[in-house]
Design an enzyme around this catalytic site. Structure first.
Site, mmCIF file in Angstrom:
data_model
loop_
_atom_site.group_PDB
_atom_site.id
_atom_site.type_symbol
_atom_site.label_atom_id
_atom_site.label_comp_id
_atom_site.label_asym_id
_atom_site.label_seq_id
_atom_site.Cartn_x
_atom_site.Cartn_y
_atom_site.Cartn_z
ATOM 1 C CG ASP A 171 -1.815 -1.211 1.318
ATOM 2 O OD1 ASP A 171 -1.582 -2.186 0.590
ATOM 3 O OD2 ASP A 171 -2.747 -1.195 2.128
ATOM 4 C CD GLU A 398 -0.813 -6.130 9.362
ATOM 5 O OE1 GLU A 398 -1.153 -5.599 10.443
ATOM 6 O OE2 GLU A 398 -1.243 -5.745 8.253
HETATM 7 C C1 DGY Z 1 -5.654 -2.477 4.261
HETATM 8 O O1 DGY Z 1 -6.831 -2.301 4.598
HETATM 9 O O2 DGY Z 1 -4.697 -2.025 4.880
HETATM 10 C C2 DGY Z 1 -5.369 -3.323 3.104
HETATM 11 O O3 DGY Z 1 -4.031 -3.382 2.797
HETATM 12 C C3 DGY Z 1 -6.174 -2.922 1.881
HETATM 13 O O4 DGY Z 1 -6.353 -4.072 1.175
#
Ligand code: DGY
Length: 429
Positions: A171, A398
């Site tokens: 992201d 994560e």
């Molecule tokens: C999030 O919500 O952080 C995800 O990466 C989007 O898919």
């Protein structure tokens, strides 16, 4: 912690995140099904419950679009209010879903699911069950790879056009900072929910989210048509990792086709043409690394990140380049736990902020896979052992701070547990 206890703890995480139909990445942070998360999850499930691993991939394929796309999120109607953005942010997308009862996002993820389906199938010792799984999944997997290969082409290139940072899965990577610089704002107001349960400093910024939501609106306005979207949007890239995983998916699909007695899905000419374009667009001689290509500005995005290393998993980077890329990135990341997604010396480095530096277990899995395939077996073994050490110390986070090894983001995270199981199985097998 012994390997047995680590494996048992990883299995508990996957069982705890299992909804019965699919595995959520995290009960608290991501309560739906995510495309490439489920692909890695299937690899972990295959080490102890093959039927459940196959079902994970089946559930992902049930969310397919009529055009063949496999969306990045399949929404669970029971958790509609627990995650933002929900399906209401992708209104036109819903008409594309093959099953009218299923709700999805309007973008996809790199096609690692094809590789996962091949590897999961190979874990099944019973030939009939193995072939039945591949026979059942092959048509949808093939349509997905074809969708990316044909409907995501920009003129003059055989590579895959990625239309949203969420689609890349990385992201807020500095690779996509040109989106932040474009300062897009969505028309509809929105309230983030992602920083309620994890520290805001572990997450993308508000400016990033403005860009993400603005792109969602542009995609929906264009009804998810690439040409219609491109005339409205500053964001369209050839992601080095998505391209590498497309090539790998096309090759793995070919292996599956061979097992099933089906014709090869892509000609050798098409594969060679893709590999040549990959080398031409993604190799940055100045950096000595593979990087991304901005289709809007028609230039390379010369940012050093681990995406170019993870691209080794595609199997299309020549072995000598694999070795020099590995050495170059290792030199840039001296002092950090492997593999930091951004080197500590880079101005954009942020040890805890999502894709701006932290270590991610699936990235390590991809790099190790690519190193091993390139003949760098000792380096691959060292990276796999280092990844397991990190999880032993910090748990199934994560992602991890590459300077301290501290856990970041959500805890009890499915793909971290799944990668742990796969790496443990390889070490003992
Ligand atoms: C999030 O919500 O952080 C995800 O990466 C989007 O898919």
């Amino acid at each position: 912690m012994s390997d047995e206890r680590l494996a048992a703890a990883a299995r508990r995480v996957l069982r705890g995140n299992d909804t019965g139909r699919w595995t959520v990445p995290s009960r608290t942070q991501y309560p739906h099904q995510w495309n490439w998360d489920s692909a890695f999850v299937a690899l972990g499930l295959a080490t102890f419950d093959w039927g459940r691993a196959a079902a994970e991939i089946d559930a992902l394929l049930e969310a397919r679009w009529r055009e063949g796309m496999l969306p990045h999120v399949r929404y669970d109607p029971r958790h509609q209010g627990d995650y933002f953005p929900g399906p209401d942010r992708w209104p036109r997308a819903q008409a594309h879903v093959a099953d009218s009862a299923v709700r999805t996002s309007g973008i996809t993820n790199p096609p690692i699911v094809v590789t996962a389906a091949l590897l999961v199938g190979r874990q099944q010792p019973n030939r009939e069950r193995r072939l039945a799984f591949w026979r059942r999944t092959y048509p949808a997997l093939r349509r997905f790879v074809e969708y990316l290969g044909w409907r995501r082409r920009v003129p003059g290139s055989p590579l895959v056009a990625v239309v949203h940072p969420w689609e890349s899965g990385w992201d807020n990577s500095p690779r996509w900072d040109h989106l932040r610089d474009a300062r897009l704002r969505p028309r509809r107001p929105f309230a983030r929910q992602d920083a309620r349960r994890v520290p805001p400093g572990d997450r993308p910024s508000d400016a990033d989210y403005d860009g993400y939501l603005a792109l969602v609106e542009l995609l929906d306005e264009a009804d998810y048509d690439l040409a219609g979207y491109r005339v409205r949007s500053p964001f369209c890239v050839h992601d080095v990792l998505a391209d590498a995983l497309w090539y790998r998916a096309a090759r793995d699909l070919g292996d599956m086709a061979g097992e099933l007695g089906e014709p090869a899905p892509f000609s050798s000419w098409r594969m060679d043409d893709f590999a040549a374009a990959f080398e031409e667009r993604h190799w940055d001689p100045g950096l000595g690394l593979y990087v991304d290509w901005d289709c809007a500005a028609e230039r390379r995005i010369a940012r050093p990140t681990a995406a170019g290393l993870a691209a080794l998993a595609g199997g299309l980077i020549p072995p000598e380049r694999a070795a020099t890329t590995w050495e170059r990135y290792a030199a840039l990341s001296a002092g950090a736990r492997a593999i930091c997604t951004v080197p500590p010396g880079d101005p954009a480095f942020d040890a805890r902020r999502y894709w701006r530096g932290p270590v991610w277990a699936p990235v390590n899995w991809l790099v190790a896979d690519g190193l091993a395939a390139a003949g760098l077996g000792a380096e691959a073994a060292g990276l796999r052992a280092g990844t397991l050490d990190l999880v032993r110390e910090a748990g199934f986070a994560e992602y991890f701070d590459p300077l301290t090894g501290a856990p970041c983001g959500a805890r009890d995270f499915s793909w971290t547990a799944a990668v742990t199981l796969d790496l443990l199985a390889r070490a003992s097998g």
